[in-house]
Design a protein around this motif. Structure first.
Motif, PDB file in Angstrom:
ATOM      1  N   GLY A 101      -1.185  28.209  20.166  1.00 11.73           N
ATOM      2  CA  GLY A 101      -0.602  26.879  20.264  1.00 11.73           C
ATOM      3  C   GLY A 101       0.693  26.706  19.502  1.00 11.73           C
ATOM      4  N   PHE A 102       0.946  25.479  19.106  1.00 12.67           N
ATOM      5  CA  PHE A 102       2.234  25.081  18.515  1.00 12.67           C
ATOM      6  C   PHE A 102       2.621  25.949  17.323  1.00 12.67           C
ATOM      7  N   ASN A 103       1.681  26.217  16.432  1.00 12.44           N
ATOM      8  CA  ASN A 103       2.007  26.945  15.209  1.00 12.44           C
ATOM      9  C   ASN A 103       2.383  28.396  15.469  1.00 12.44           C
ATOM     10  N   SER A 104       1.992  28.917  16.626  1.00 10.65           N
ATOM     11  CA  SER A 104       2.284  30.309  16.954  1.00 10.65           C
ATOM     12  C   SER A 104       3.483  30.457  17.880  1.00 10.65           C
ATOM     13  N   LEU A 105       4.126  29.352  18.203  1.00 12.47           N
ATOM     14  CA  LEU A 105       5.300  29.431  19.072  1.00 12.47           C
ATOM     15  C   LEU A 105       6.479  30.025  18.315  1.00 12.47           C
ATOM     16  N   GLY A 106       7.014  31.110  18.833  1.00 10.35           N
ATOM     17  CA  GLY A 106       8.247  31.654  18.290  1.00 10.35           C
ATOM     18  C   GLY A 106       9.433  31.133  19.078  1.00 10.35           C
ATOM     19  N   LYS A 107      10.553  31.811  18.956  1.00 10.07           N
ATOM     20  CA  LYS A 107      11.711  31.459  19.765  1.00 10.07           C
ATOM     21  C   LYS A 107      11.473  31.914  21.199  1.00 10.07           C
ATOM     22  N   CYS A 118       2.683  31.219  29.444  1.00 15.94           N
ATOM     23  CA  CYS A 118       1.771  31.894  28.519  1.00 15.94           C
ATOM     24  C   CYS A 118       2.409  33.108  27.876  1.00 15.94           C
ATOM     25  N   GLU A 119       3.506  33.605  28.438  1.00 17.11           N
ATOM     26  CA  GLU A 119       4.268  34.673  27.790  1.00 17.11           C
ATOM     27  C   GLU A 119       4.722  34.230  26.398  1.00 17.11           C
ATOM     28  N   SER A 120       5.084  32.953  26.270  1.00 20.75           N
ATOM     29  CA  SER A 120       5.529  32.438  24.975  1.00 20.75           C
ATOM     30  C   SER A 120       4.431  31.686  24.234  1.00 20.75           C
ATOM     31  N   GLY A 121       3.285  31.420  24.904  1.00 18.59           N
ATOM     32  CA  GLY A 121       2.145  30.814  24.217  1.00 18.59           C
ATOM     33  C   GLY A 121       2.062  29.311  24.318  1.00 18.59           C
ATOM     34  N   THR A 122       2.309  28.736  25.505  1.00 20.30           N
ATOM     35  CA  THR A 122       2.351  27.280  25.643  1.00 20.30           C
ATOM     36  C   THR A 122       1.003  26.643  25.993  1.00 20.30           C
TER      37      THR A 122
END
Length: 549
Positions: free
Chosen positions: A307-313, A324-328
């Motif tokens: 989720g939000f805390n694991s979102l990188g650039k 889901c590649e970026s974790g949304t």
């Protein structure tokens, strides 16, 4: 020498994010009276072949992309009629949680029970009608770079390569797809996205990404037991001490989908997500619907649930990671399709602005970040930022209470952010620290073995091709993983890919990799405690072929 093709935008992956981005790009081009060359490359044999999700679908992004989705015939046929949440205490007993004690994110008024694969097939039709070129059966296996390090595009894998690396009859080299901008929408733990995250240090400052393994079956059931639109969620048995949960959704045509999500931060190396799922179906809460029914299809897929805390650039020179590649995925809702679609829409608007500005040096990350932070997607993920960490740190009871209070009292806006920074593969305990788990043998009625299950996934790979599951150290599984964890790949893989072959005197001989069975779930790439396994794309068109999943 490989041939090359030139496009304005290349999109890797024909899932909800990739196809939404493609559609939005062409919509903008049409609105501006401009011509745009957009290509989508998809490793599955057809659009939708590799798509697997629950799925209860929220329409928000779809309505933005196609306000006339009903007139266009989008396959949203079953509205949610009722939500039920259970805590399974043991193999017989269950407690239904009163609606007042269920977090708001798990209520589904206005949502639909769908086949995400069929929705993606429909999105593919819309994209092609808008002029998008879609190439199914071609796996993007290499990121291409300009001399200055900017992403140039991708190359598809060679076709017709033998296991020993030689060229078979009919060998065809891959093709280079060059683009001004490239969007990567491979889904959870994409093989190229993983490389890009490392290459550009995209996750710097973010929490470790967290994952779950979702296993799903499609059943025909007795029409007298079918309740279209009924959505059942639950947790507890048989995952005592580990986090995860089950679902059972009543769709149309007297069919239900049933599944189990096992969080891949689990500790006990004896845990077998596949066998736990087969055991789960024996519980009266589920067997009440499945008894007398027929299993039609089986599949498995990892999900990114940090989720939000694991979102990188998301951005890097020349492209973006989306969906889901970026974790949304919003784990609080157990939904990621609408968020993936929205990220694709935002990416398309970012890239179209860059294309029309004619500025190759446009900072995609800055523009995308600004659009993301101004969107409902940011707000939704931010409000759910504590959901997963609360469960991980406080357990299902206290964590569930925390989430209920936070969501009901302040809508996720407490000035407090919980973190879970330890990667899932570091969580396994040793055999000596763990209690054995014994699962019952399958009965062939409600519970089944791995091989018969893989058969129902329609999985196939071209014979005599290089193994796409790469071991950095071929000796490590037997020398380290076996004595410490009894080689957990034998159990966490839901398709029977990994087998320890033993001699008659019970001494291990070798680790056998049955890559033909692989359903592309990516669990081995995520959970291996030594991070010794790298999942790469096999020859294009290989893998599962999921109907109605």
């Amino acid at each position: 020498m490989r041939e090359s093709m030139e496009f304005d935008v290349v999109i890797v992956g024909a899932g909800p994010a990739g196809l939404s981005a493609a559609c939005r790009l062409m919509q903008q081009a049409a609105e501006a009276g401009q011509s745009l060359e957009v290509c989508v490359v998809e490793k599955g044999s057809e659009v939708g072949a590799h798509i697997l999700s629950g799925a209860v679908f929220e329409r928000r992004a779809l309505e933005e992309l196609f306000p006339d989705w009903q007139e266009r015939g989008a396959p949203l046929n079953t509205a949610v009629t009722e939500d039920r949440l259970y805590l399974l205490r043991d193999e017989q007993q269950a407690l239904r949680i009163p609606d007042a004690l269920v977090p708001p994110s798990l209520h589904n008024p206005g949502n639909h029970v769908i086949s995400l694969g069929n929705l993606v097939r429909w999105l593919g039709e819309q994209a092609e009608a808008l002029g998008v070129q879609i190439f199914p059966g071609f796996a993007a296996t290499e990121v291409l770079y300009h001399e200055d390090g900017r992403v140039k595009g991708v190359a598809t894998g060679d076709m017709g390569v033998a296991a020993d690396g030689s060229h078979k009859h009919g060998f065809t080299p891959g093709i280079e797809l060059h683009a001004r901008y490239t969007l990567f929408a491979e889904g959870c733990r994409g093989s190229l996205g993983k490389q890009l995250i490392q290459q550009f240090d995209l996750n710097a400052g973010a929490d470790a990404q967290h994952y779950g393994l979702g296993i799903k079956e499609l059943w025909d059931i007795d029409p007298a037991l079918h309740q279209p639109g009924l959505v059942v969620h639950g947790s507890g048995w048989p995952l005592q001490g580990e986090s995860g949960g089950f679902f059972l959704y009543h769709g149309d045509n007297h069919q239900v989908v049933v599944g189990l999500i096992v969080d891949l931060n689990y500790h006990n190396p004896h845990l077998s997500p596949f066998e736990a799922f087969q055991q789960l179906k024996q519980h009266p809460v589920l067997s009440a619907y499945l008894s007398g029914g027929k299993r039609l299809c089986y599949g498995a897929r990892a999900i990114a649930k940090g989720g939000f805390n694991s979102l990188g650039k998301a951005g890097f020179p020349g492209g973006l990671l989306i969906g889901c590649e970026s974790g949304t995925l919003n784990f609080a809702k157990i939904k990621g399709s609408h968020t993936a679609m929205k990220s694709g829409i935002l990416a398309a608007e970012t890239v179209f602005a860059a294309l029309t500005q004619e500025a190759s040096g446009t900072d995609l990350q800055a523009d995308f970040s600004a659009r993301f932070q101004a969107s409902w997607l940011y707000q939704e993920l931010y409000q759910a930022r504590n959901f997963g960490p609360a469960l991980h740190k406080l357990g299902s009871t206290l964590g569930g209470a925390f989430n209920l209070l936070e969501q009901r009292l302040v809508a996720g806006k407490w000035p407090l952010t919980l973190h879970d920074r330890q990667a899932d593969h570091l969580q396994l305990q040793t055999l000596q620290e763990s209690a054995p788990i014994r699962y019952p043998k399958p009965d062939g009625v409600l519970s089944f073995d791995r091989l018969s299950s893989v058969f129902l996934s329609n999985t196939n790979h071209e014979d005599n091709q290089p193994c796409h599951l790469k071991l950095a150290d071929p000796d490590l599984p037997l020398q380290e993983n076996l004595p410490l964890y009894d080689e957990p790949a034998q159990r966490y893989c839901p398709a029977g890919v990994y087998e320890v072959i033993r001699a008659e005197d019970n001494t291990p001989l070798r680790l056998q990799i049955n890559s033909q069975n692989c359903v592309h779930c990516k669990t081995c790439d995520i959970k291996d405690p030594a991070q010794n396994i790298t999942w790469t794309c096999p020859e294009g068109g290989g893998g599962p072929n999921y109907p109605n999943m």
